[in-house]
Design an enzyme around this catalytic site. Structure first.
Site, PDB file in Angstrom:
ATOM      1  N   ASN A  71      58.495  56.067  21.520  1.00 27.84           N
ATOM      2  CA  ASN A  71      58.615  54.696  21.994  1.00 27.84           C
ATOM      3  C   ASN A  71      58.731  54.707  23.518  1.00 27.84           C
ATOM      4  OD1 ASN A  71      59.842  52.144  22.808  1.00 27.84           O
ATOM      5  ND2 ASN A  71      59.905  51.739  20.620  1.00 27.84           N
ATOM      6  N   GLU A 112      -7.207  45.033  42.665  1.00 24.19           N
ATOM      7  CA  GLU A 112      -5.810  44.856  43.086  1.00 24.19           C
ATOM      8  C   GLU A 112      -5.607  43.462  43.677  1.00 24.19           C
ATOM      9  OE1 GLU A 112      -3.199  47.210  42.611  1.00 24.19           O
ATOM     10  OE2 GLU A 112      -4.849  47.794  41.315  1.00 24.19           O
ATOM     11  N   ASN A 128      54.188  61.367  38.606  1.00 24.51           N
ATOM     12  CA  ASN A 128      53.407  62.610  38.476  1.00 24.51           C
ATOM     13  C   ASN A 128      52.997  63.214  39.811  1.00 24.51           C
ATOM     14  OD1 ASN A 128      51.743  60.395  38.926  1.00 24.51           O
ATOM     15  ND2 ASN A 128      49.993  61.369  37.939  1.00 24.51           N
ATOM     16  N   LYS A 180      12.686  54.696  44.105  1.00 24.44           N
ATOM     17  CA  LYS A 180      12.509  53.609  43.141  1.00 24.44           C
ATOM     18  C   LYS A 180      12.697  54.041  41.688  1.00 24.44           C
ATOM     19  CE  LYS A 180       8.418  51.626  42.367  1.00 24.44           C
ATOM     20  NZ  LYS A 180       7.316  50.645  42.534  1.00 24.44           N
ATOM     21  N   ARG A 215       9.640  48.328  48.667  1.00 18.17           N
ATOM     22  CA  ARG A 215      10.040  46.952  48.366  1.00 18.17           C
ATOM     23  C   ARG A 215      11.432  46.858  47.724  1.00 18.17           C
ATOM     24  NH1 ARG A 215       4.404  45.775  45.314  1.00 18.17           N
ATOM     25  NH2 ARG A 215       4.499  48.052  45.167  1.00 18.17           N
ATOM     26  N   ALA A 259       5.600  59.328  39.919  1.00 16.15           N
ATOM     27  CA  ALA A 259       6.980  59.077  40.356  1.00 16.15           C
ATOM     28  C   ALA A 259       7.208  59.536  41.792  1.00 16.15           C
ATOM     29  CB  ALA A 259       7.950  59.787  39.425  1.00 16.15           C
ATOM     30  N   ALA A 260       6.148  59.472  42.604  1.00 15.20           N
ATOM     31  CA  ALA A 260       6.275  60.018  43.964  1.00 15.20           C
ATOM     32  C   ALA A 260       6.558  58.956  45.010  1.00 15.20           C
ATOM     33  CB  ALA A 260       5.010  60.793  44.330  1.00 15.20           C
ATOM     34  N   THR A 276      -2.137  55.872  44.058  1.00 16.35           N
ATOM     35  CA  THR A 276      -1.935  56.335  42.681  1.00 16.35           C
ATOM     36  C   THR A 276      -3.033  57.306  42.228  1.00 16.35           C
ATOM     37  OG1 THR A 276      -2.941  54.246  41.986  1.00 16.35           O
ATOM     38  CG2 THR A 276      -0.555  54.379  41.846  1.00 16.35           C
ATOM     39  N   ARG A 323      42.457  55.576  31.753  1.00 18.86           N
ATOM     40  CA  ARG A 323      41.654  56.263  32.775  1.00 18.86           C
ATOM     41  C   ARG A 323      41.178  57.631  32.271  1.00 18.86           C
ATOM     42  NH1 ARG A 323      45.366  56.213  37.701  1.00 18.86           N
ATOM     43  NH2 ARG A 323      43.680  57.516  38.512  1.00 18.86           N
TER      44      ARG A 323
END
Ligand code: UD1
Ligand code: MG
Length: 456
Positions: free
Chosen positions: A377, A155, A386, A23, A16, A10-11, A79, A333
């Site tokens: 009501n 590759e 507010n 990423k 792209r 995950a480095a 990798t 909200r």
């Protein structure tokens, strides 16, 4: 059982993606891609997980927390180089190591478990998780010998025209004998089209050293999708959406148009609930049984009990109790608590408020920073004023009270039980229980006005 370990890559920056976000942090159905990967790994009987971080290291670590150990890859040299960074943590361990990329969010725990099993039973030193796909462009290709045994991976950028025709791709996921992996990584060079240390070269090196290498072809090739750009991200979201929606259908949820319904990974939905077209359910939204979520509604981090009907409305970070109906075109909200059998109708906005059981606000109201009791009501056009330009203030309305149409309640105000506010009033003072407050200029009628206008 042989010890199972895992390295998550995950480095990379993910050039792209053309993004400021790293990423593997790009979300697919509400979760970062690397979170999907980690969850699949965690469910595969893996004991030690090492995540290789580099670009955005702190962001990735914050997202995954202490479920993983980390190794830093300061420079992204490929990798193979990435996996080498786990050497200090793992190299002396006996067992098998899963290596998986953080950009393959569709891989399931079932497939990873089957891959481990295949590897453990075949006696191979390295097993590739491969897939047969129609358009293999961009992926590494699994090259086999004449006898169909695996030879190596090439590759896209290094492949010959002939090799590019191969449709069996490397998913970027492997199981290796742990010791053999780190031994071979030291022999991987970077003499290739990208000048990188390729992890897939370990397979070829093991083969050359006379070891057995193998490939396990995944049953559903969709799982192998590696996200490298926004086209891949969109494709992954499409497949994940279908998978999530089908899961809900199998649990008894009806969809009018599943292809046009976006549901994130952590959403829960009770049986006999109906989800109409164009609905978005995000974050940890929980919906009870037998609800109707009308078209184009959006629910974010919202919890809804049973038998609730939401019609074309937006609800965020709030809770709704049973038998309530909301919409069309209401907006609940954040930080609102809506009771049972409540009705919030057309163009009603509620924010940071509690609305008691049986309270009704049918049309065009703003309920902000207020605590409404039961069976209140709220007339058409009632507004809780507010904000004084500097600070927010809260108001309270007692049970069984009546707020006349077009009233302004200038907070902070406390209104007792069974009180009445006459239509058109601007309320600035508290009202005791059972009182009527009326605050509007007295009506004056001018006779013969028509004739005056005519100059008669
Ligand atoms: C890689 C494989 C390819 C396979 C494909 C499957 C290599 C050389 N190629 O290509 O055979 O078909 O995945 O999706 O492995 N990373 C690092 N450090 C680095 C480089 C990458 O941690 O120095 C991480 C990235 O963050 C990413 C993963 O490794 O999560 C894969 O990198 P990526 O650049 O996407 O490789 P691909 O070109 O997709
Ligand atoms: Mg990739």
């Amino acid at each position: 059982m042989t010890k199972r370990m895992a390295v998550v890559l995950a480095a990379g920056k993910g050039t792209r993606m053309k993004s400021d976000l790293y990423k593997v942090m790009h979300p697919v159905n509400g979760l970062p891609m690397v979170e999907h990967v980690l969850r699949a790994v965690e469910q595969s009987d893996v004991t030690d997980i090492v995540t290789i971080v580099g670009h955005g290291a702190d962001t990735v670590k914050d997202a995954l927390g202490d479920r993983s150990q980390y190794a830093l890859q300061e420079e992204q040299l490929g990798t193979g180089h990435a996996v080498q960074q786990a050497e200090n943590v793992l190299a002396n361990e006996e067992g098998n190591t899963l290596v998986i990329c953080g950009d393959t969010p569709l891989l399931t725990a079932e497939t990873l478990t089957a891959l481990f099993k295949h590897h453990e039973e075949s006696g191979a030193k390295g097993t590739i998780l491969s897939a047969e796909i129609a358009n293999p462009f961009g992926y590494g290709r699994v090259i086999r010998e004449a006898d169909n045994s695996v030879s190596h991976i090439v590759e896209e950028k290094d492949a010959t025209d002939e090799e590019r025709k191969v449709t069996e791709i490397n998913s970027g996921t492997y199981v290796f004998d742990n010791k053999a992996l780190f031994e071979m990584l030291n022999k991987v060079g970077n003499d290739n089209a990208q000048g990188e240390y390729y992890l897939p070269d370990v397979i070829g090196l093991l083969k050359e050293a006379g070891e057995v290498v193998s490939a396990f072809v995944m049953a559903d090739s969709d799982e192998g999708l590696g996200v490298n750009d926004r086209v891949g991200l969109s494709e992954a979201t499409k497949i994940m959406t279908r998978r999530i929606n089908e899961g809900h259908m199998r649990n008894g949820v009806t969809f009018f148009n599943a292809d046009a319904t976006y549901i994130e990974a952590d959403v829960e939905i009770g049986s006999d609930t109906v989800i109409e077209s164009g609905v978005s359910l995000k974050g940890k939204t929980i919906i009870g049984k037998n609800c109707q979520i009308g078209m184009n509604s959006e629910l974010i981090e919202t919890e809804i009990a049973d038998n609730v009907c939401v019609t074309q409305s937006v609800l965020e970070h709030s809770t709704v109790a049973a038998n309530t109906d909301i919409g069309p075109f209401a907006h609940v909200r954040p930080n609102s608590t809506i009771g049972e059998r409540v009705h919030l109708g057309n163009f009603v906005e509620v924010k940071n408020s509690t609305v008691g059981n049986d309270t009704k606000a049918g049309h065009l109201a703003y309920i902000g920073d207020a605590d409404l009791g039961e069976n209140v009501n709220v007339g058409c056009g009632a507004i809780f004023v507010n904000y004084d330009g500097k600070k927010k203030h809260r108001s309270t309305i007692g049970n069984d009270s009546f707020i006349g149409s077009n009233s302004n309640i200038v907070s902070p105000v406390t209104v007792g039980d069974r009180a009445f506010i006459a239509a058109g009033s601007t309320i600035v003072n508290d009202i005791a229980e059972e009182e009527l407050a009326i605050s509007r200029p007295e009506q004056k009628n001018i006779a013969n006005y028509w004739n005056k206008l005519q100059g008669k």
